[in-house]
Write a protein that holds these residues in place. Structure first.
Motif, PDB file in Angstrom:
ATOM      1  N   ILE A 109      50.084  41.507  35.545  1.00 36.19           N
ATOM      2  CA  ILE A 109      51.336  41.390  34.634  1.00 36.19           C
ATOM      3  C   ILE A 109      51.723  43.110  34.518  1.00 36.19           C
ATOM      4  CG2 ILE A 109      51.034  41.647  32.238  1.00 36.19           C
ATOM      5  CD1 ILE A 109      48.398  39.719  32.728  1.00 36.19           C
ATOM      6  N   ASP A 110      52.839  43.130  34.623  1.00 36.77           N
ATOM      7  CA  ASP A 110      53.929  43.759  34.288  1.00 36.77           C
ATOM      8  C   ASP A 110      54.503  43.490  32.971  1.00 36.77           C
ATOM      9  OD1 ASP A 110      56.171  45.838  34.260  1.00 36.77           O
ATOM     10  OD2 ASP A 110      57.430  45.465  36.356  1.00 36.77           O
ATOM     11  N   THR A 258      51.464  47.782  21.701  1.00 33.92           N
ATOM     12  CA  THR A 258      51.733  48.673  22.251  1.00 33.92           C
ATOM     13  C   THR A 258      52.252  50.057  21.829  1.00 33.92           C
ATOM     14  OG1 THR A 258      53.244  48.022  23.942  1.00 33.92           O
ATOM     15  CG2 THR A 258      50.106  47.379  24.528  1.00 33.92           C
ATOM     16  N   PHE A 259      52.322  51.331  22.088  1.00 35.44           N
ATOM     17  CA  PHE A 259      53.052  51.820  22.070  1.00 35.44           C
ATOM     18  C   PHE A 259      54.091  52.459  23.578  1.00 35.44           C
ATOM     19  CE2 PHE A 259      50.314  54.099  18.838  1.00 35.44           C
ATOM     20  CZ  PHE A 259      51.466  54.433  18.228  1.00 35.44           C
ATOM     21  N   GLU A 260      55.039  52.157  23.590  1.00 38.04           N
ATOM     22  CA  GLU A 260      56.224  52.230  24.959  1.00 38.04           C
ATOM     23  C   GLU A 260      56.172  53.953  26.079  1.00 38.04           C
ATOM     24  OE1 GLU A 260      56.034  49.501  27.176  1.00 38.04           O
ATOM     25  OE2 GLU A 260      54.265  48.756  24.960  1.00 38.04           O
ATOM     26  N   HIS A 261      55.507  54.595  26.606  1.00 36.90           N
ATOM     27  CA  HIS A 261      55.926  55.396  27.888  1.00 36.90           C
ATOM     28  C   HIS A 261      54.892  56.698  27.291  1.00 36.90           C
ATOM     29  CE1 HIS A 261      59.818  52.781  28.610  1.00 36.90           C
ATOM     30  NE2 HIS A 261      59.972  52.715  27.619  1.00 36.90           N
ATOM     31  N   ILE A 262      54.876  57.063  28.746  1.00 32.46           N
ATOM     32  CA  ILE A 262      54.352  58.217  28.197  1.00 32.46           C
ATOM     33  C   ILE A 262      54.951  59.201  28.089  1.00 32.46           C
ATOM     34  CG2 ILE A 262      54.235  59.150  30.787  1.00 32.46           C
ATOM     35  CD1 ILE A 262      51.251  59.709  28.401  1.00 32.46           C
ATOM     36  N   VAL A 293      48.341  52.030  25.068  1.00 30.63           N
ATOM     37  CA  VAL A 293      49.766  52.810  26.176  1.00 30.63           C
ATOM     38  C   VAL A 293      50.015  52.042  27.395  1.00 30.63           C
ATOM     39  CG1 VAL A 293      50.550  54.722  26.839  1.00 30.63           C
ATOM     40  CG2 VAL A 293      49.311  54.277  24.622  1.00 30.63           C
ATOM     41  N   THR A 294      51.078  51.419  27.091  1.00 32.16           N
ATOM     42  CA  THR A 294      52.181  51.314  28.769  1.00 32.16           C
ATOM     43  C   THR A 294      52.607  52.659  29.046  1.00 32.16           C
ATOM     44  OG1 THR A 294      52.964  49.427  27.606  1.00 32.16           O
ATOM     45  CG2 THR A 294      53.402  49.764  29.909  1.00 32.16           C
ATOM     46  N   PRO A 295      51.995  53.418  29.764  1.00 36.11           N
ATOM     47  CA  PRO A 295      52.613  54.659  30.610  1.00 36.11           C
ATOM     48  C   PRO A 295      54.169  54.667  30.903  1.00 36.11           C
ATOM     49  CG  PRO A 295      50.608  54.444  31.253  1.00 36.11           C
ATOM     50  CD  PRO A 295      51.085  53.011  30.625  1.00 36.11           C
ATOM     51  N   GLY A 370      52.990  48.647  33.557  1.00 41.54           N
ATOM     52  CA  GLY A 370      54.554  48.530  32.962  1.00 41.54           C
ATOM     53  C   GLY A 370      55.623  48.843  33.499  1.00 41.54           C
ATOM     54  N   THR A 371      56.480  48.836  34.492  1.00 40.63           N
ATOM     55  CA  THR A 371      57.014  49.203  35.169  1.00 40.63           C
ATOM     56  C   THR A 371      58.951  50.190  34.909  1.00 40.63           C
ATOM     57  OG1 THR A 371      58.416  47.077  36.209  1.00 40.63           O
ATOM     58  CG2 THR A 371      55.954  48.426  37.432  1.00 40.63           C
TER      59      THR A 371
END
Length: 490
Positions: A109-110, A258-262, A293-295, A370-371
Motif C-alpha cells: 500500500i502506498d 495521519t501527519f504527512e512528511h517527516i 505518521v507518513t514520513p 508513502g512516497t
C-alpha cells in the motif's frame, strides 16, 4: 455589401472550422478513452487460484513467516484456506501456481500519492502495489474509485482525499481550495462531502479559524482528516527567530488520521532545528496523542540525489512511467534542483529525517509507507521499494518496514480485510522470488500479483510496465483535461 466570392470564402471557412472542431472533439474523445488495455479486466476468471509450495509471510506478527512450504486457496477475491503444501485440492477449473519456494505476502500500500492518470495504475500493479491513498482529489478520482470498486477497471484498491484545503501563503498551490474564514472552511468541507469525498486533507497555511472549523465540520460529517499541521500566516523570521502563529501542538489530539512528511514535523514541530533530544520529545507527544505518521523519506531524498548528480538521477531507468504532464510542468523545478548544493541544507536534513523517523518508531508511533509519487522524479510503484529501504536505514527491521506498507496501512486507512494473509481476507497478494525479510527491496520485482480475483503473471506485469512506459501523448492530455475540469467544476 459582401461580394459573392467573399460570401463563398466565409462559407468555406465556416465549413473548415466546423470540420476542425469535429475532428478535435473526436480526437479528444479518443485520447480520453485510449486507456492501457492491460487495465481491462478479463472476461473470464478461473474458479479459483491455488498457490502451492509457497513460503507464506502473512504479516500477522514477526513470527508469521512459515518455515515449511504452504498452500493457499483463493476463491474469487477471497482467501479461503491455508494448509501445508500439497494438502489442498484445487476445485475444477482452478488455476494452480507452483510457488517453487517463493514468498507469498500481502500486496503493498502506498499511503501518499498524487494520481494523474489511469496509466499510472499499471505502474503500481507492475511493482506489487495493490492499495493507494491519493492525497489531492479531483472529480476524476471519484469516478476512478467507483470504476475500480465495480470491477470495470483493473487497479489497486483506491481511496482519495478531496481537494487540499489551504489558506493564502507561500505553500498555496493552484489546485488547492483556498479558505480563510470559518464559514468558508465549513462550506468547503460540506461541498466535498456532497461531492462524494470522505477524507479531507489540510495544508500548512491554514488560518486558525479555518483549521478549527474544518476539524469541527469533518467530525460532524463523519469525515477523516489528514495532511500537514497548519501553521497560520508565515511571517518574517519564521521558524528560526519567530514562532509559528499556530503552534505545532495545536494539531495533536484533533482527529488527524495521519501527519504527512517527516520534513513537515521537523519544520513545524522543531522549528527546523535538527535536535535529537527535541525530536525524541516530539515523538513521545505524538505517541501519546495517537496519530500515525507518513514520513515520505524518499520524496526528500530524491531532491538530494537530483542535486548530487546534477540531474542525471532524473533519467534513471523507469522514469518513463512518471506522468508526462507532471514532468512538463516541473521543468523549472527540475532545473533548480540540478543546481543546488545539497551539502548546505538538504543532505544534512535528509540524514536527520532518517534518525527522526527512527525515533518515531522507537516511541511506537505508527508509521505508513508513502512516497509522494505523482511528483517529479518519483517513479510510481518502484518508489515504494525505495521508501522501504529508507525505513530500514532509519532503524526499522525489514518486517517492521513491510508492516508499514501492509497491515498497518490497511488498518489505519480503512482498507478492509487486506494487509494480511488469513482466511476470509481479500487476496491482494504478491509473489516474490527472494525473501523480503533479508532484502526488503525485492518487493520491487514481483513475479506475480493478485488483485480483484485476477492473477497477473510475469508476462502480464511486463505488459503493465510497457503500457505505463508508453502512455505518452494520451496520458498528457487526459491529465490536462482532468486538471482543467477540477479548476472549473470542483
Amino acid at each position: 455589401m459582401l461580394t459573392k466570392s467573399w460570401t463563398t470564402w466565409l462559407k468555406r471557412m465556416g465549413v473548415a472550422i466546423s470540420i476542425g472542431l469535429l475532428a478535435g472533439t473526436a480526437w479528444l474523445v479518443f485520447v480520453i478513452n485510449d486507456l492501457p488495455n492491460t487495465l481491462e479486466p478479463k472476461t473470464v476468471k478461473p474458479s479459483g487460484v491455488l498457490f502451492d509450495n509457497v513460503r507464506v509471510l502473512s504479516m500477522v506478527d514477526e513470527t508469521s513467516v512459515t518455515q515449511s512450504l504452504q498452500a493457499v486457496l483463493v476463491i474469487g477475491d477471497k482467501i479461503t484456506k491455508i494448509a501445508a503444501a500439497g494438502e489442498i485440492n484445487a476445485p475444477d477449473g482452478a488455476l494452480i501456481i507452483d510457488g517453487r519456494g517463493y514468498t507469498l505476502m500481502p500486496g503493498l500500500i502506498d499511503a501518499h500519492i498524487h494520481l494523474n492518470d489511469e496509466a499510472e495504475l499499471a505502474a503500481y500493479l507492475a511493482h506489487g502495489v495493490t492499495g493507494l491513498r491519493n492525497m489531492s482529489g479531483y472529480p476524476f478520482h471519484l469516478r476512478l474509485m467507483e470504476r475500480i470498486a465495480n470491477g470495470h477497471l483493473l487497479g489497486p484498491d483506491f481511496i482519495t482525499t478531496g481537494p487540499i484545503l489551504n489558506s493564502r501563503g507561500p505553500n498555496e498551490l493552484v489546485l488547492q481550495t483556498t479558505v480563510t474564514t470559518a464559514e468558508e472552511a465549513r462550506l468547503a468541507v460540506r461541498a466535498q462531502h456532497s461531492n462524494g469525498y470522505r477524507h479531507v486533507k489540510v495544508y500548512s497555511n491554514l488560518t486558525r479559524a479555518a483549521f478549527d472549523a474544518i476539524i469541527d465540520e469533518t467530525a460532524s460529517m463523519g469525515m477523516t482528516v489528514t495532511g500537514h499541521s497548519p501553521e497560520g500566516a508565515r511571517t518574517k523570521g519564521i521558524p528560526h527567530s519567530t514562532p509559528f502563529e499556530i503552534p505545532w501542538e495545536a494539531s495533536l489530539g484533533r482527529g488527524f488520521t495521519t501527519f504527512e512528511h517527516i520534513e513537515t514535523l521537523v519544520w513545524h514541530g522543531l522549528r527546523d532545528k535538527l535536535d535529537q533530544q527535541k525530536m525524541r520529545l516530539l515523538a513521545a507527544a505524538i505517541a501519546e496523542s495517537g496519530e500515525a505518521v507518513t514520513p515520505t523519506l524518499h520524496a526528500h531524498k530524491r531532491l538530494v540525489l537530483i542535486a548530487q548528480t546534477q540531474g542525471t538521477y532524473l533519467n534513471r531507468p523507469g522514469t518513463e512511467m512518471i506522468n508526462p504532464l507532471v514532468t512538463w510542468f516541473s521543468k523549472s523545478a527540475q532545473q533548480y534542483w540540478r543546481q543546488v548544493d545539497a551539502s548546505v541544507y538538504e543532505a544534512p536534513h535528509a540524514d536527520f529525517f532518517l534518525s527522526a523517523t527512527g525515533l518515531l518508531h522507537e516511541a511506537s508511533v505508527p508509521l505508513l509507507t508513502g512516497t509522494d509519487s505523482g511528483s517529479f522524479g518519483i517513479i510510481p510503484g518502484a518508489s515504494v521499494a525505495r521508501e522501504l529501504e529508507l525505513l530500514v536505514a532509519a532503524g526499522l527491521s525489514p518486517f517492521a518496514a513491510l508492516n508499514t506498507a501492509t497491515r498497518q496501512s490497511a488498518e489505519i486507512l480503512g482498507f478492509e480485510k487486506t494487509g494480511m494473509i488469513l482466511p476470509g481476507y481479500r487476496a491482494n497478494l504478491i509473489l516474490l522470488p527472494k525473501d523480503p525479510l533479508t532484502e526488503v527491496a525485492v518487493v520491487e520485482f514481483p513475479v506475480g500479483v493478485m488483485i480483484g480475483g485476477y492473477w497477473l503473471d510475469e508476462q502480464a506485469l511486463d505488459a503493465m510496465k510497457s503500457s505505463a512506459n508508453n502512455s505518452g501523448v494520451s496520458s498528457f492530455f487526459r491529465s490536462l483535461i482532468r486538471v482543467i475540469e477540477m479548476k472549473l467544476f470542483a
